[in-house]
Design an enzyme around this catalytic site. Structure first.
Site, PDB file in Angstrom:
ATOM      1  N   GLY A   1      -0.177   8.473   1.087  1.00 59.96           N
ATOM      2  CA  GLY A   1       0.276   8.487   1.890  1.00 59.96           C
ATOM      3  C   GLY A   1       1.507   8.091   2.794  1.00 59.96           C
ATOM      4  O   GLY A   1       2.268   8.192   2.242  1.00 59.96           O
ATOM      5  N   ILE A   2       0.661   7.645   3.878  1.00 57.62           N
ATOM      6  CA  ILE A   2       2.269   6.741   4.405  1.00 57.62           C
ATOM      7  C   ILE A   2       3.184   5.962   4.060  1.00 57.62           C
ATOM      8  O   ILE A   2       4.786   5.463   4.732  1.00 57.62           O
ATOM      9  CB  ILE A   2       2.108   6.558   5.976  1.00 57.62           C
ATOM     10  N   GLY A   3       2.584   5.196   3.308  1.00 58.14           N
ATOM     11  CA  GLY A   3       3.015   3.578   2.857  1.00 58.14           C
ATOM     12  C   GLY A   3       4.009   4.522   1.790  1.00 58.14           C
ATOM     13  O   GLY A   3       5.107   4.560   1.664  1.00 58.14           O
TER      14      GLY A   3
ATOM     15  N   SER B   1      -2.791   1.223  14.063  1.00 56.35           N
ATOM     16  CA  SER B   1      -3.750   1.925  14.537  1.00 56.35           C
ATOM     17  C   SER B   1      -3.881   2.208  16.433  1.00 56.35           C
ATOM     18  O   SER B   1      -3.735   1.340  17.088  1.00 56.35           O
ATOM     19  CB  SER B   1      -5.064   2.454  14.107  1.00 56.35           C
TER      20      SER B   1
ATOM     21  N   TYR C   1     -12.956  -1.500  12.115  1.00 55.26           N
ATOM     22  CA  TYR C   1     -11.409  -0.925  11.983  1.00 55.26           C
ATOM     23  C   TYR C   1     -11.127  -1.415  13.593  1.00 55.26           C
ATOM     24  O   TYR C   1     -10.170  -1.640  13.275  1.00 55.26           O
ATOM     25  CB  TYR C   1     -12.108   0.644  12.195  1.00 55.26           C
TER      26      TYR C   1
ATOM     27  N   GLY D   1       0.839  -0.916   0.110  1.00 57.94           N
ATOM     28  CA  GLY D   1       0.151  -0.394   0.182  1.00 57.94           C
ATOM     29  C   GLY D   1       0.290   1.117  -0.279  1.00 57.94           C
ATOM     30  O   GLY D   1       0.158   2.096   0.683  1.00 57.94           O
ATOM     31  N   ALA D   2       1.729   1.180  -0.781  1.00 56.33           N
ATOM     32  CA  ALA D   2       2.385   2.948  -1.279  1.00 56.33           C
ATOM     33  C   ALA D   2       2.237   3.420  -2.414  1.00 56.33           C
ATOM     34  O   ALA D   2       2.695   4.300  -2.185  1.00 56.33           O
ATOM     35  CB  ALA D   2       4.211   1.962  -0.723  1.00 56.33           C
TER      36      ALA D   2
END
Length: 296
Positions: free
Chosen positions: A24-26, A142, A171, A20-21
């Site tokens: 965002g953070i990825g 999280s 979630y 998932g890059a």
């Protein structure tokens, strides 16, 4: 002043794999590892976003992966194994957050399927590559894991959870599952005497595309007031590179209520530390995915 990215050091000759890059953070995790010399492989669901990320970051390899598709996830991971090149760092970063109720093609609720079960099957299938070296596996969880005190194992059964869908509960349970997986993997690799290190991180409250399902107004506020994705990547980066970590640790921001700041060791809830629940989740995940994850 706390930890910063100058502590990462030279990663030349090391390979990193990040799910998932493409945003965002990825993306920020990949960018920083590249900057320190690592060879980076990312995964992506969307070919167009993958191409844009390659154009932005440069010399990276892309593996097509949709974690909500279990047969596809297993096939993608097997393709990586067949290529025969190992990894020093694996960051299980991809995720979805509070979408409308959706069942995957395999029958699971989307958040549990993507955030936990997909990563379980991905890591288990990659295991022949990962177990041979001193691979560092980072599971991204999280703050929301603390919003639930339990994980209903029926959520790991296709069409088996009879509860009315509550997006935040789902979630939270998926993020609790992330920590239970990290801790159980740590216990098993240590019992097997392997050099693999299993750790976890959370980004605090960061402005990323994950806030979009909450609505335009909230996403706009997040973009304006939350810490940027670059800072949200710091706990993952420290988890991936800090040689003092030996497995089982959890990192998050050092600021107000772990919402922002520099990465440090943080605590997790009693449920996340429950070894009996972790073993049950591991077994249920094997049944759900059809993948036996034999660590030893």
């Amino acid at each position: 002043m706390g930890w910063d990215t100058s502590a990462i050091g030279d990663l030349t000759g090391r390979r990193a794999l990040i799910t998932g890059a493409t945003s965002g953070i990825g993306t920020e995790t990949a960018r920083e590892l590249l900057r320190h010399g690592a060879e980076v492989v990312i995964t992506a669901r969307d070919d167009r976003k993958a191409a844009a990320t390659v154009a932005q970051l440069g010399d990276i390899e892309v593996v097509s992966l949709d974690l909500a598709d279990l047969p596809g996830t297993i096939a993608a991971a097997q393709g990586v194994v067949d290529a025969g090149r190992g990894f020093d760092i694996v960051v299980n970063n991809a995720g979805v957050m509070i979408p409308p109720f959706t069942r995957t093609m395999d029958g699971f609720e989307l958040q549990m399927a993507t955030n936990h079960l997909g990563h379980f099957a991905w890591t288990a299938t990659l295991w022949p590559l990962l177990r041979e070296g001193s691979t560092r596996i980072v599971t991204v969880s999280s703050l929301a894991h603390s919003m639930t005190k339990e994980l209903d194992l029926r959520s790991l059964e296709p069409n088996g959870d009879p509860r009315r869908y509550k997006k935040w509960r789902s979630y939270a349970e998926s993020k609790l599952a992330n920590l239970l997986f990290m801790k159980e993997l740590d216990r098993r690799v240590k019992a097997a005497g392997l050099d693999v290190v299993s750790v976890a991180a959370h980004p605090g409250l960061s402005s990323t595309n994950l806030t979009k399902p909450s609505g335009i107004a909230i996403h706009s506020l997040a973009t304006a007031f939350l810490q940027p994705a670059r800072a949200g990547a710091w706990p993952s980066l420290r988890a991936a590179t800090d040689p003092s970590l030996t497995g089982g640790e959890y990192l998050g921001p050092d600021g107000f209520r772990q919402t922002r700041g520099r990465p440090r060791l943080v605590g997790m809830t009693p449920a996340a530390r429950d070894p009996e629940l972790a073993a049950e989740v591991w077994s249920a995940s094997e049944t759900a995915t059809g993948v036996v994850f034999k660590v030893a």
